[in-house]
Structure formats: structure tokens, C-alpha cells
Design an enzyme around this catalytic site. Structure first.
Site, PDB file in Angstrom:
ATOM      1  N   LYS A 158       0.837  -1.211   0.000  1.00  0.00           N
ATOM      2  CA  LYS A 158       0.000   0.000   0.000  1.00  0.00           C
ATOM      3  C   LYS A 158       0.872   1.262   0.000  1.00  0.00           C
ATOM      4  CE  LYS A 158      -1.970  -1.329   3.893  1.00  0.00           C
ATOM      5  NZ  LYS A 158      -1.335  -2.664   4.125  1.00  0.00           N
ATOM      6  N   ARG A 198      11.640  -5.910   5.136  1.00  0.00           N
ATOM      7  CA  ARG A 198      11.505  -4.463   4.887  1.00  0.00           C
ATOM      8  C   ARG A 198      12.505  -3.650   5.713  1.00  0.00           C
ATOM      9  NH1 ARG A 198       5.745  -1.801   5.466  1.00  0.00           N
ATOM     10  NH2 ARG A 198       5.818  -2.973   7.415  1.00  0.00           N
TER      11      ARG A 198
HETATM   12  P1  AP5 Z   1       0.583   0.617   8.807  1.00  0.00           P
HETATM   13  O1  AP5 Z   1       1.805   1.398   8.774  1.00  0.00           O
HETATM   14  O2  AP5 Z   1      -0.613   1.083   8.039  1.00  0.00           O
HETATM   15  O3  AP5 Z   1       0.963  -0.876   8.456  1.00  0.00           O
HETATM   16  P2  AP5 Z   1       0.236  -2.029   7.595  1.00  0.00           P
HETATM   17  O4  AP5 Z   1      -1.139  -1.779   7.135  1.00  0.00           O
HETATM   18  O5  AP5 Z   1       0.450  -3.235   8.428  1.00  0.00           O
HETATM   19  O6  AP5 Z   1       0.965  -1.993   6.272  1.00  0.00           O
HETATM   20  P3  AP5 Z   1       2.477  -1.924   6.076  1.00  0.00           P
HETATM   21  O7  AP5 Z   1       2.945  -0.493   6.153  1.00  0.00           O
HETATM   22  O8  AP5 Z   1       3.173  -2.895   6.947  1.00  0.00           O
HETATM   23  O9  AP5 Z   1       2.591  -2.499   4.587  1.00  0.00           O
HETATM   24  P4  AP5 Z   1       2.281  -1.870   3.169  1.00  0.00           P
HETATM   25  O10 AP5 Z   1       1.088  -2.547   2.597  1.00  0.00           O
HETATM   26  O11 AP5 Z   1       2.259  -0.368   3.208  1.00  0.00           O
HETATM   27  O12 AP5 Z   1       3.562  -2.400   2.391  1.00  0.00           O
HETATM   28  P5  AP5 Z   1       4.873  -1.625   1.883  1.00  0.00           P
HETATM   29  O13 AP5 Z   1       4.524  -0.827   0.675  1.00  0.00           O
HETATM   30  O14 AP5 Z   1       5.602  -0.949   2.983  1.00  0.00           O
HETATM   31  O15 AP5 Z   1       0.084   0.434  10.319  1.00  0.00           O
HETATM   32  C1  AP5 Z   1       0.973   0.078  11.338  1.00  0.00           C
HETATM   33  C2  AP5 Z   1       0.216  -0.025  12.667  1.00  0.00           C
HETATM   34  O16 AP5 Z   1      -0.381   1.242  12.977  1.00  0.00           O
HETATM   35  C3  AP5 Z   1      -0.950  -1.022  12.684  1.00  0.00           C
HETATM   36  O17 AP5 Z   1      -0.520  -2.346  12.964  1.00  0.00           O
HETATM   37  C4  AP5 Z   1      -1.808  -0.426  13.792  1.00  0.00           C
HETATM   38  O18 AP5 Z   1      -1.278  -0.741  15.063  1.00  0.00           O
HETATM   39  C5  AP5 Z   1      -1.655   1.071  13.588  1.00  0.00           C
HETATM   40  N1  AP5 Z   1      -2.692   1.611  12.679  1.00  0.00           N
HETATM   41  C6  AP5 Z   1      -2.497   2.198  11.472  1.00  0.00           C
HETATM   42  N2  AP5 Z   1      -3.669   2.572  10.940  1.00  0.00           N
HETATM   43  C7  AP5 Z   1      -4.622   2.212  11.842  1.00  0.00           C
HETATM   44  C8  AP5 Z   1      -6.035   2.312  11.858  1.00  0.00           C
HETATM   45  N3  AP5 Z   1      -6.720   2.859  10.833  1.00  0.00           N
HETATM   46  N4  AP5 Z   1      -6.686   1.841  12.949  1.00  0.00           N
HETATM   47  C9  AP5 Z   1      -6.038   1.310  13.992  1.00  0.00           C
HETATM   48  N5  AP5 Z   1      -4.699   1.162  14.032  1.00  0.00           N
HETATM   49  C10 AP5 Z   1      -3.999   1.612  12.963  1.00  0.00           C
HETATM   50  O19 AP5 Z   1       5.726  -2.895   1.388  1.00  0.00           O
HETATM   51  C11 AP5 Z   1       6.191  -3.869   2.302  1.00  0.00           C
HETATM   52  C12 AP5 Z   1       7.507  -4.482   1.776  1.00  0.00           C
HETATM   53  O20 AP5 Z   1       7.247  -5.155   0.546  1.00  0.00           O
HETATM   54  C13 AP5 Z   1       8.594  -3.429   1.459  1.00  0.00           C
HETATM   55  O21 AP5 Z   1       9.852  -3.953   1.803  1.00  0.00           O
HETATM   56  C14 AP5 Z   1       8.493  -3.216  -0.059  1.00  0.00           C
HETATM   57  O22 AP5 Z   1       9.732  -2.859  -0.630  1.00  0.00           O
HETATM   58  C15 AP5 Z   1       8.029  -4.606  -0.523  1.00  0.00           C
HETATM   59  N6  AP5 Z   1       7.149  -4.516  -1.687  1.00  0.00           N
HETATM   60  C16 AP5 Z   1       6.114  -3.648  -1.882  1.00  0.00           C
HETATM   61  N7  AP5 Z   1       5.524  -3.863  -3.070  1.00  0.00           N
HETATM   62  C17 AP5 Z   1       6.217  -4.903  -3.647  1.00  0.00           C
HETATM   63  C18 AP5 Z   1       6.078  -5.601  -4.895  1.00  0.00           C
HETATM   64  N8  AP5 Z   1       5.120  -5.285  -5.783  1.00  0.00           N
HETATM   65  N9  AP5 Z   1       6.930  -6.623  -5.131  1.00  0.00           N
HETATM   66  C19 AP5 Z   1       7.908  -6.975  -4.233  1.00  0.00           C
HETATM   67  N10 AP5 Z   1       8.085  -6.345  -3.039  1.00  0.00           N
HETATM   68  C20 AP5 Z   1       7.231  -5.322  -2.755  1.00  0.00           C
END
Ligand code: AP5
Length: 212
Positions: A13, A125
Site C-alpha cells: 500500500k 523491509r
Molecule cells: P501501517 O503502517 O498502516 O501498516 P500495515 O497496514 O500493516 O501496512 P504496512 O505499512 O506494513 O505495509 P504496506 O502494505 O504499506 O507495504 P509496503 O509498501 O511498505 O500500520 C501500522 C500499525 O499502525 C498497525 O498495525 C496499527 O497498530 C496502527 N494503525 C495504522 N492505521 C490504523 C487504523 N486505521 N486503525 C487502527 N490502528 C492503525 O511494502 C512492504 C515491503 O514489501 C517493502 O519492503 C516493499 O519494498 C516490498 N514490496 C512492496 N511492493 C512490492 C512488490 N510489488 N513486489 C515486491 N516487493 C514489494
């Protein structure tokens, strides 16, 4: 045009939102980033949020509503919501907030990625401490190990990217966030994209489903 992007932790995302920011001038509203900023600044919200985030749990809805409303109230550009809503209660709250600030979303884009892939993405990551750029030790390596390709800053691992916390986050997602797929299908806003492709392919699929 405003839209939201949702999916499991590690679906990409944040990665995709950043492409829309740099290439299409959108503003990314990421509740995860807002909370991490609050933790860094040691605000009251940050101190309260930290205990939930470090365990992989959702931060209570009432703590988030204020920062979300503030972000959207002052918004004067097209925006993408990243990480909000995370449950059905937040989805209802979002509708009310959007109505209050006279804004709407035209699509809810779900990034589909198999769970077997998510663990590798999350545990590998690394994030730049200085500019926030995101890399991966196996899937998106930097030119110099441990250093950011964009600004040369030090790369760190997010505290919730430890394997035990990752497992909890994936469970929390299944229980609380996955039901949003049906919610947005019923609203006619649901769009699905295969997130298990190269970054550029995912970006191109999103632009197609939102008719950009
Ligand atoms: P948040 O930061 O929103 O974390 P998440 O939803 O768990 O999502 P991530 O940031 O971990 O992953 P992403 O989908 O953004 O992936 P990314 O692009 O980084 O939330 C963190 C915490 O905050 C929650 O657990 C909660 O406690 C709290 N919170 C936040 N919002 C909340 C809400 N609304 N309500 C309540 N609590 C809340 O990519 C991940 C990895 O994969 C990277 O290394 C990247 O390089 C790799 N990657 C990405 N795309 C690809 C691809 N196409 N191919 C290969 N590798 C890829």
C-alpha cells in the site's frame, strides 16, 4: 479524485501510494505514518498508540478519528487514504467525516497478495530513518547495504516487523480488515488488483481500475 487503498500488512500500500504522490501529485494520508510521527514526537497520542502498535494490534478507533479529521479538513489536493479504514466501525466513521468536510472517495482499491509472500516482504523491509524511503533486503536491495539509495540515510527495521508481531498483524487483518471487501462491494466502490506483481505492474493496474 480521491480513493483509498487497503489490503493486508505488506501488500504494498505504502509503496504504491508513494508512486501516486511523486507521479500524479496525490497526497498520501497514511494513519500508520501519522501514528509513527506521533510516537517520534512523543505526543500523548503517540505514547498511547505505541503500546498497541508494538503488539501488532489496532490502535483504538477513538484515538484515530481526530487526526484523520484534521488531515482531511485541511486537504486541498486529491488524496489517497492508506491504512484507514481498518474495520467496519472506521468505515462508517470515514463516511461521516467525508460528508462533514464535503469530500468523497470514488474507489476502494484492494491489493491482493498471498499470505506466503507477505511474511517475506515484511520481515525483509527496511526503512530510511531520515527520508522514510522503503526497501527490502531481498526484494528491493539498496546499492550499499544498510544505506538509503535516495538520501544516504541509515536503514532501520520497523519495530512491528519482528516475526512474532507480523503474525499477530496478519491475524488482526483477517479478523478486522478483510470484511471491508464486502463492505465496499456493497457500496459499489470495490476494485481489486493483483499486488503480487512487479511494483510498476501493480501501479499500472491501479491507474486502470480507478480510470486515471
Ligand atoms: P501501517 O503502517 O498502516 O501498516 P500495515 O497496514 O500493516 O501496512 P504496512 O505499512 O506494513 O505495509 P504496506 O502494505 O504499506 O507495504 P509496503 O509498501 O511498505 O500500520 C501500522 C500499525 O499502525 C498497525 O498495525 C496499527 O497498530 C496502527 N494503525 C495504522 N492505521 C490504523 C487504523 N486505521 N486503525 C487502527 N490502528 C492503525 O511494502 C512492504 C515491503 O514489501 C517493502 O519492503 C516493499 O519494498 C516490498 N514490496 C512492496 N511492493 C512490492 C512488490 N510489488 N513486489 C515486491 N516487493 C514489494
Amino acid at each position: 479524485m480521491n480513493f483509498l487503498v487497503f489490503g493486508p500488512p505488506g501488500a504494498g500500500k505504502g509503496t504504491q501510494c508513494k508512486l501516486f504522490v511523486t507521479r500524479r501529485g496525490f497526497v498520501q494520508v497514511s494513519t500508520g505514518d501519522l501514528l509513527r510521527e506521533a510516537i517520534k514526537s512523543k505526543t500523548e497520542l503517540g505514547n498511547k498508540a505505541r503500546e498497541f502498535m508494538d503488539k501488532g494490534l489496532l490502535v483504538p478507533d477513538e484515538l484515530l478519528l481526530g487526526i484523520l479529521t484534521d488531515s482531511l479538513k485541511s486537504m486541498d489536493k486529491n488524496f489517497i487514504l492508506d491504512g484507514y479504514p481498518r474495520n467496519l466501525n472506521q468505515a462508517d466513521a470515514l463516511e461521516k467525516v467525508l460528508a462533514q468536510v464535503c469530500k468523497s472517495i470514488t474507489a476502494a482499491v484492494f491489493l491482493e497478495v498471498p499470505s506466503s509472500v507477505l511474511e517475506e516482504r515484511l520481515s525483509g523491509r527496511r526503512v530510511c530513518e531520515a527520508c522514510g524511503a522503503v526497501f527490502n533486503i531481498s526484494l528491493k536491495k539498496t546499492r550499499q547495504e544498510g544505506l538509503c539509495d535516495v538520501c544516504g540515510g541509515k536503514l532501520i527495521q520497523r519495530s512491528d516487523d519482528r516475526i512474532d508481531v507480523i503474525k499477530e498483524r496478519l491475524q488482526v487483518y483477517e479478523k478486522n480488515t478483510a470484511p471491508l471487501r464486502d463492505y465496499y462491494k456493497k457500496k459499489g466502490l470495490y476494485k481489486e488488483v493483483d499486488g503480487n506483481k512487479e511494483e510498476e505492474q501493480v501501479y499500472s493496474s491501479i491507474t486502470k481500475v480507478i480510470n486515471l
